[in-house]
Design a protein around this motif. Structure first.
Motif, mmCIF file in Angstrom:
data_model
loop_
_atom_site.group_PDB
_atom_site.id
_atom_site.type_symbol
_atom_site.label_atom_id
_atom_site.label_comp_id
_atom_site.label_asym_id
_atom_site.label_seq_id
_atom_site.Cartn_x
_atom_site.Cartn_y
_atom_site.Cartn_z
ATOM 1 N N LYS A 61 0.971 -0.771 -0.579
ATOM 2 C CA LYS A 61 0.074 0.271 -0.513
ATOM 3 C C LYS A 61 0.815 0.959 0.003
ATOM 4 N N ARG A 62 1.690 1.591 0.522
ATOM 5 C CA ARG A 62 2.610 2.308 0.853
ATOM 6 C C ARG A 62 3.558 2.805 -0.918
ATOM 7 N N GLU A 63 4.004 1.528 -0.908
ATOM 8 C CA GLU A 63 4.346 1.790 -2.276
ATOM 9 C C GLU A 63 2.780 2.105 -3.932
ATOM 10 N N HIS A 64 1.815 1.452 -3.031
ATOM 11 C CA HIS A 64 1.170 2.211 -4.193
ATOM 12 C C HIS A 64 0.748 3.487 -4.345
ATOM 13 N N PHE A 65 0.672 4.046 -2.912
ATOM 14 C CA PHE A 65 0.205 5.914 -2.955
ATOM 15 C C PHE A 65 1.803 6.507 -3.280
ATOM 16 N N LEU A 66 2.577 5.999 -2.999
ATOM 17 C CA LEU A 66 3.514 6.796 -3.233
ATOM 18 C C LEU A 66 3.467 6.693 -4.890
ATOM 19 N N ASN A 67 3.371 5.899 -5.604
ATOM 20 C CA ASN A 67 3.193 5.645 -7.156
ATOM 21 C C ASN A 67 1.846 7.221 -7.274
ATOM 22 N N GLN A 68 1.270 7.172 -6.846
ATOM 23 C CA GLN A 68 -0.333 7.542 -6.679
ATOM 24 C C GLN A 68 -0.224 9.511 -6.557
ATOM 25 N N GLU A 69 1.052 9.482 -5.476
ATOM 26 C CA GLU A 69 1.206 10.865 -5.263
ATOM 27 C C GLU A 69 2.582 11.839 -6.206
ATOM 28 N N LEU A 70 3.200 10.822 -6.680
ATOM 29 C CA LEU A 70 4.158 11.034 -7.690
ATOM 30 C C LEU A 70 4.005 11.355 -8.919
ATOM 31 N N ALA A 71 2.267 10.097 -9.336
ATOM 32 C CA ALA A 71 1.988 11.163 -10.738
ATOM 33 C C ALA A 71 0.877 12.392 -10.266
ATOM 34 N N MET A 72 0.032 11.930 -9.148
ATOM 35 C CA MET A 72 -0.519 13.742 -9.726
ATOM 36 C C MET A 72 -0.316 14.914 -8.793
ATOM 37 N N ASN A 73 1.262 14.755 -8.247
ATOM 38 C CA ASN A 73 2.403 15.866 -7.951
ATOM 39 C C ASN A 73 3.021 16.066 -9.412
ATOM 40 N N LYS A 74 3.705 15.795 -10.087
ATOM 41 C CA LYS A 74 4.052 15.532 -11.721
ATOM 42 C C LYS A 74 3.487 16.856 -12.764
ATOM 43 N N PRO A 75 2.101 16.626 -12.812
ATOM 44 C CA PRO A 75 1.727 17.515 -13.605
ATOM 45 C C PRO A 75 1.815 19.288 -12.932
ATOM 46 N N VAL A 76 1.891 19.103 -11.953
ATOM 47 C CA VAL A 76 1.421 20.840 -10.948
ATOM 48 C C VAL A 76 3.444 20.957 -10.295
ATOM 49 N N ALA A 77 4.080 20.327 -10.051
ATOM 50 C CA ALA A 77 5.707 20.945 -9.250
ATOM 51 C C ALA A 77 6.329 19.684 -10.481
ATOM 52 N N SER A 78 6.366 19.133 -11.803
ATOM 53 C CA SER A 78 7.668 18.126 -12.588
ATOM 54 C C SER A 78 8.678 18.945 -11.911
ATOM 55 N N GLU A 79 8.984 20.010 -11.718
ATOM 56 C CA GLU A 79 10.740 20.058 -11.353
ATOM 57 C C GLU A 79 10.350 19.398 -10.093
ATOM 58 N N ILE A 80 9.714 19.292 -9.023
ATOM 59 C CA ILE A 80 10.064 18.753 -7.776
ATOM 60 C C ILE A 80 10.033 17.504 -7.574
ATOM 61 N N TYR A 81 9.096 16.766 -7.901
ATOM 62 C CA TYR A 81 8.283 15.268 -7.831
ATOM 63 C C TYR A 81 9.394 14.477 -8.929
ATOM 64 N N LEU A 82 10.590 13.476 -7.966
ATOM 65 C CA LEU A 82 11.815 13.601 -9.450
ATOM 66 C C LEU A 82 11.554 11.470 -9.838
ATOM 67 N N GLU A 83 11.155 10.859 -8.886
ATOM 68 C CA GLU A 83 11.331 9.256 -8.521
ATOM 69 C C GLU A 83 10.746 8.269 -7.606
ATOM 70 N N ILE A 84 10.613 7.569 -7.435
ATOM 71 C CA ILE A 84 9.772 6.262 -6.766
ATOM 72 C C ILE A 84 11.454 5.169 -6.278
ATOM 73 N N LEU A 85 12.252 5.440 -5.533
ATOM 74 C CA LEU A 85 13.308 4.530 -5.357
ATOM 75 C C LEU A 85 12.539 3.473 -3.762
ATOM 76 N N PRO A 86 12.979 1.646 -3.806
ATOM 77 C CA PRO A 86 13.170 1.304 -3.373
ATOM 78 C C PRO A 86 13.966 1.732 -2.335
ATOM 79 N N ILE A 87 13.941 0.461 -1.055
ATOM 80 C CA ILE A 87 14.912 0.772 -0.024
ATOM 81 C C ILE A 87 15.765 -1.187 0.065
ATOM 82 N N THR A 88 16.311 -0.624 -0.630
ATOM 83 C CA THR A 88 16.415 -2.612 -0.603
ATOM 84 C C THR A 88 17.343 -3.380 0.941
#
Length: 504
Positions: A63-90
């Motif tokens: 769920k945390r991975e899913h909602f991080l991806n949602q957050e990235l997708a929703m904020n990219k259109p309004v703040a593409s200079e700020i939101y970059l990518e989702i990374l795993p902590i392994t």
């Protein structure tokens, strides 16, 4: 996570060696009830806490991975200079790494870090947030809402039953803080107000849906989620975890920003933002639902602040601060529900006489709605405020429609408890008569503020005016002066003359 607690994860992310790039030490950690953000210098990294509050559920890694991806997708259109990518902590053995091979034990949102002093909240606290920046914010939010999507599914969230669920949940989740952060009286009266509003305003909510005012909005539009970076204002951190929190009336967003400025003791800035926004959008009808959402947003801030009291990782001193902050928000939520009395003010005078300047300052002082005839006229004609209107929008018939609409809106808003300033020439008795008749029949306080200055000064002002929505030019002044109908004996008691020669 495997064999590592959330607290241990936080400690790992605070270590400079965790990151594959240089960092600024010490790494600062900003925590809320649902996330932690690590400020490393050039980049910020956000993780979601493994919590389930009902209105959001981050309880599993998936769920945390899913909602991080949602957050990235929703904020990219309004703040593409700020939101970059989702990374795993392994994890490999006892070692945690960022974005490398091994078993993913957590996910993180990587963002471009901007200086914290760029936040509107920081600018405010430093005394650097200006009226012009607030006006620009009002215009930006208006543009943002015009571009956000809506459809039948999204509009279904504007039905009373669905809106009410969030309000009911707020009350259910906060009754345990009665006697700690709010009073029994505040709790009961705030809840009673919302219950009555939903019971009596069914037609209003229906109109909001039909007018496409239920959109995929921001959902959390307060000063900490707005920044001024590289001379550009960004809206960021949109709500991704809960559809009912983002599929909302556009006034829900507006209410959050106004509430936040009110809470900081600057109702004048909140008023400037509000009047800028509604002038741009023409959504004066939306002001009828604004108090409901203002109360709701203050209550939400109270609620999430109260949640800190239940977090074992939060220090006791912070909890004491949280109690005070929550108490203030609960009180504010209650204050928005209290009955208010409306007032009507007419501006009058020739073009360039300073009517709008006086009205804007007065609106900020008394927290009034400022209705400019120039904006009303262009919205009626369906042309952008930034465009110059042709002769077709200045016909006698169009002027009649404009003054009729001005009074119609004024009556609606005064009845809703707002002080209202109707800003127009009001050079004819018939147009003033409608406002006087309404005020006298409803026992509403009325003032007519007549602005005046020598013709040569008015002409100079119109000649040098720029960036304003008014189309008035100096060549109109002689005709305006000739056709201005003097105030009658009946009108005189309401009139206050303001000489604006020296500026205002």
């Amino acid at each position: 996570m495997t064999s590592i607690t959330f607290s241990q994860l936080i400690e790992q992310l605070k270590k400079p060696e965790f990151y594959p790039h240089p960092v600024v030490e010490p790494i600062k950690v900003v925590q809320t009830h649902i996330s932690a953000v690590f400020l490393t210098g050039d980049y910020a990294y956000k993780i979601k806490k493994p919590v389930n509050f009902g209105f959001l559920d981050f309880s599993t890694l998936e769920k945390r991975e899913h909602f991080l991806n949602q957050e990235l997708a929703m904020n990219k259109p309004v703040a593409s200079e700020i939101y970059l990518e989702i990374l795993p902590i392994t994890q490999e053995g006892d070692q945690l790494k960022l974005g490398e091979g091994g078993q993913a034990v957590e996910y993180v949102l990587k963002m471009r870090q901007f200086p914290q002093e760029c936040l509107f909240s920081s600018l405010f606290e430093a005394g650097k947030l200006t009226e012009s920046q607030i006006q620009e914010l009002g215009k930006l939010v208006a543009q943002f809402h015009a571009q956000t999507r809506t459809d039948d599914y999204i509009k279904s969230f504007g039905e009373i039953e669905k809106i009410k669920q969030a309000f009911d949940e707020n009350y259910q989740q906060t009754d345990k803080y009665i006697g700690i952060a709010q009073t029994q009286k505040q709790f009961e009266e705030t809840q009673a107000y919302t219950e009555k509003f939903f019971a009596e305003k069914g037609e209003l909510f229906k109109q909001r849906r039909e007018q496409d005012k239920i959109r995929e909005s921001h959902g959390d539009l307060h000063l900490k989620n707005i920044c001024l970076w590289n001379n550009k204002i960004y809206l960021f951190d949109r709500i991704e975890f809960n559809e009912p929190f983002r599929f909302v009336d556009v006034m829900y967003d507006v209410a959050f920003a106004v509430m936040d400025l009110d809470a900081r003791g600057r109702k004048d800035l909140g008023n400037i933002f509000l009047n800028t926004y509604i002038e741009q959008t023409g959504d004066w009808e939306g002001l009828q639902v604004l108090p409901l959402y203002q109360s709701r947003q203050a209550y939400v801030r109270a609620k999430v602040t109260s949640f800190l009291l239940d977090d074992p990782s939060i220090e006791e001193s912070v909890k004491q601060e949280a109690i005070k902050a929550a108490s203030d928000y609960y009180r504010q939520a209650w204050e928005y529900t209290q009955q208010k009395s409306g007032k009507l003010i007419l501006m009058s005078g020739l073009s360039g006489s300073g009517k709008s300047t006086v009205a804007q300052k007065l609106a900020a002082d008394i927290n009034a709605i400022h209705l400019r005839s120039d904006a009303v006229r262009k919205h009626l004609a369906a042309i952008p405020l930034s465009e110059k209107g042709g002769p077709e929008i200045y016909t006698p018939e169009m002027s009649q429609k404009t003054y009729h609409r001005l009074l119609e809106l004024g009556i609606m808003l005064v009845k809703a408890g707002y002080p209202v300033i109707l800003d127009a020439k009001y050079d004819r008795r018939e147009w003033r008569a409608g406002a006087i008749a309404f005020a006298e029949s409803e026992n509403i306080p009325l003032e007519i503020l007549y602005c005046t200055a020598p013709l040569e000064i008015l002409s100079e002002r119109l000649q040098t005016r720029s960036g304003d929505i008014s189309d008035a030019t100096p060549d109109l002044l002689a005709s305006q002066q000739t056709h201005f109908e003097a105030f009658s004996e009946i009108e005189q008691p309401y009139v206050k003359t303001l000489d604006t020669t020296a500026g205002n």
